[in-house]
Design a protein around this motif. Structure first.
Motif, PDB file in Angstrom:
ATOM      1  N   GLU A 126      15.496 -15.503 -47.832  1.00 41.35           N
ATOM      2  CA  GLU A 126      14.491 -14.391 -48.326  1.00 41.35           C
ATOM      3  C   GLU A 126      14.737 -13.358 -48.986  1.00 41.35           C
ATOM      4  OE1 GLU A 126      12.074 -13.069 -45.025  1.00 41.35           O
ATOM      5  OE2 GLU A 126      13.405 -11.902 -44.263  1.00 41.35           O
ATOM      6  N   ARG A 180       8.962  -8.926 -53.498  1.00 38.36           N
ATOM      7  CA  ARG A 180       8.675  -9.468 -54.632  1.00 38.36           C
ATOM      8  C   ARG A 180       7.675  -8.589 -55.594  1.00 38.36           C
ATOM      9  NH1 ARG A 180       7.700 -14.957 -56.488  1.00 38.36           N
ATOM     10  NH2 ARG A 180       8.226 -15.719 -54.381  1.00 38.36           N
ATOM     11  N   SER A 181       6.990  -8.032 -55.018  1.00 36.00           N
ATOM     12  CA  SER A 181       5.769  -7.087 -56.047  1.00 36.00           C
ATOM     13  C   SER A 181       6.596  -5.948 -56.364  1.00 36.00           C
ATOM     14  CB  SER A 181       4.566  -6.613 -55.333  1.00 36.00           C
ATOM     15  OG  SER A 181       4.968  -5.836 -53.941  1.00 36.00           O
ATOM     16  N   SER A 194      15.005 -19.026 -52.506  1.00 40.05           N
ATOM     17  CA  SER A 194      14.004 -18.563 -51.618  1.00 40.05           C
ATOM     18  C   SER A 194      13.596 -19.479 -50.538  1.00 40.05           C
ATOM     19  CB  SER A 194      12.508 -17.972 -52.174  1.00 40.05           C
ATOM     20  OG  SER A 194      11.964 -19.317 -52.786  1.00 40.05           O
ATOM     21  N   LEU A 251       9.007  -3.298 -46.661  1.00 35.98           N
ATOM     22  CA  LEU A 251       8.803  -4.558 -47.521  1.00 35.98           C
ATOM     23  C   LEU A 251       8.418  -5.733 -46.546  1.00 35.98           C
ATOM     24  CD1 LEU A 251      11.781  -4.274 -49.844  1.00 35.98           C
ATOM     25  CD2 LEU A 251       9.473  -3.558 -50.075  1.00 35.98           C
ATOM     26  N   GLU A 252       7.581  -6.361 -47.111  1.00 34.92           N
ATOM     27  CA  GLU A 252       7.169  -7.673 -46.436  1.00 34.92           C
ATOM     28  C   GLU A 252       7.532  -8.987 -47.235  1.00 34.92           C
ATOM     29  OE1 GLU A 252       3.047  -7.548 -45.731  1.00 34.92           O
ATOM     30  OE2 GLU A 252       3.206  -6.069 -44.589  1.00 34.92           O
ATOM     31  N   ASN A 253       7.863 -10.030 -46.547  1.00 38.64           N
ATOM     32  CA  ASN A 253       7.754 -11.449 -47.288  1.00 38.64           C
ATOM     33  C   ASN A 253       6.784 -11.776 -48.151  1.00 38.64           C
ATOM     34  OD1 ASN A 253       7.967 -14.358 -47.703  1.00 38.64           O
ATOM     35  ND2 ASN A 253       9.973 -14.122 -46.526  1.00 38.64           N
ATOM     36  N   GLU A 254       6.664 -11.809 -49.295  1.00 38.20           N
ATOM     37  CA  GLU A 254       5.501 -12.146 -50.287  1.00 38.20           C
ATOM     38  C   GLU A 254       5.967 -13.571 -50.936  1.00 38.20           C
ATOM     39  OE1 GLU A 254       4.614  -8.735 -52.896  1.00 38.20           O
ATOM     40  OE2 GLU A 254       6.029  -7.654 -51.831  1.00 38.20           O
ATOM     41  N   ASN A 255       5.266 -14.471 -50.128  1.00 40.23           N
ATOM     42  CA  ASN A 255       5.612 -15.797 -50.654  1.00 40.23           C
ATOM     43  C   ASN A 255       7.056 -16.381 -50.947  1.00 40.23           C
ATOM     44  OD1 ASN A 255       4.617 -18.457 -51.535  1.00 40.23           O
ATOM     45  ND2 ASN A 255       4.637 -17.704 -53.789  1.00 40.23           N
TER      46      ASN A 255
END
Length: 288
Positions: free
Chosen positions: A125, A60-61, A121, A51-55
């Motif tokens: 995160e 998130r997605s 957030s 996973l990545e930090n999405e905004n």
């Protein structure tokens, strides 16, 4: 006759910990057989997080569709009560929001947890630490969209919260939120009964994060992670309750109001997971 829907939600992305997926599955297996309908939320299983930090929110997605599916399954059944077996703490967001829509201000939320879960957030995160704040209608819009009727702070009672960080302590003080500390739970509880009476609470949704338990009493927790760095959990409050304490709290509360929600989260059975992984490598069992 009232209908209880059981939701199995092995979500791990809210805490960015793939082991929550297996922990939730094992929790569902360990739980007594359901007397009503059971639904499973689709959550992909991985061994290592990608996973990545999405905004501002990690994963998130993936999290948002899982929350959407949870609401669809609840709307399909329109239950009177809910059992939620997770996964990370965020799994209780949509079910508790639904219960508040159904029961209104007569619903109280008993948050049995070592942590208050009121971050946004901007502070953290990982969205599993924001669930109660989102239930108040505050925080990221992708999450608050699931809360049609925000909960007020006087409808919430904490049990087991301890050693908050400065941000958490200031927030709880500003909102005048009630806390039944571990010390009270170990002796004679009076604050929970007083809260239920003063607020006119007739229905209860109980959130149980297993990390409210002391690692001396229960070992399948984040803080016993086998490969954790020495300082990985520095500054993070650990649970101080026993299983007997948890039963005591929930029994006392359920004697005062009708329980319509029971969420259990953050089960991390490290030894069972390691054994599962070993079995997958053995002849005639796995891919060996």
């Amino acid at each position: 006759m009232s209908k209880t829907l059981r939701l199995n939600i092995p979500q791990w992305q809210g805490g960015d910990m793939p082991a929550y997926h297996f922990g939730a599955q094992l929790l569902a297996w360990l739980a007594p057989q359901a007397s009503g309908p059971v639904e499973n939320v689709d959550v992909r299983c991985v061994e290592t997080s990608d996973l990545e930090n999405e905004n501002g929110i990690v994963g998130r997605s993936e999290i948002i569709p899982q929350l959407q599916q949870t609401r669809e399954l609840i709307d399909k059944h329109q239950p009177d009560s809910l059992v939620i077996l997770g996964g990370d703490c965020l799994v209780d967001l949509v079910p508790f929001a639904y219960l508040h829509e159904k029961y209104g201000h007569e619903l109280g939320i008993l948050w049995v947890d070592a942590h208050p879960d009121i971050m946004t957030s901007q502070e953290f995160e990982h969205s599993h630490a924001s669930v109660l704040r989102v239930l108040m209608g505050e925080g990221d819009a992708d999450l608050t969209q699931f809360v049609q009727k925000p909960i007020s702070s006087d409808q919430v009672m904490y049990a087991g919260v301890n050693e908050e960080n400065d941000y958490e302590a200031n927030f709880l003080a500003q909102r005048q939120m009630r806390i039944c500390r571990p010390e009270e739970i170990h002796s004679q509880i009076s604050s929970i009964q007083q809260w239920i009476k003063e607020q006119g609470i007739k229905y209860l949704a109980i959130h149980l994060d297993l990390d409210v338990l002391s690692i001396a009493d229960f070992g399948s927790l984040l803080f016993t992670k086998p490969d954790a760095a020495e300082d990985e959990f520095a500054g993070i409050a650990q649970g101080k309750l026993t299983m007997a304490d948890v039963v005591k709290v929930t029994a006392l509360a359920s004697a005062q109001a009708k329980v319509v929600g029971m969420g259990i989260t953050e089960h991390l059975p490290w030894d069972s997971l390691r054994l599962k992984q070993m079995l997958e490598k053995l002849p005639l069992l796995g891919n060996a």
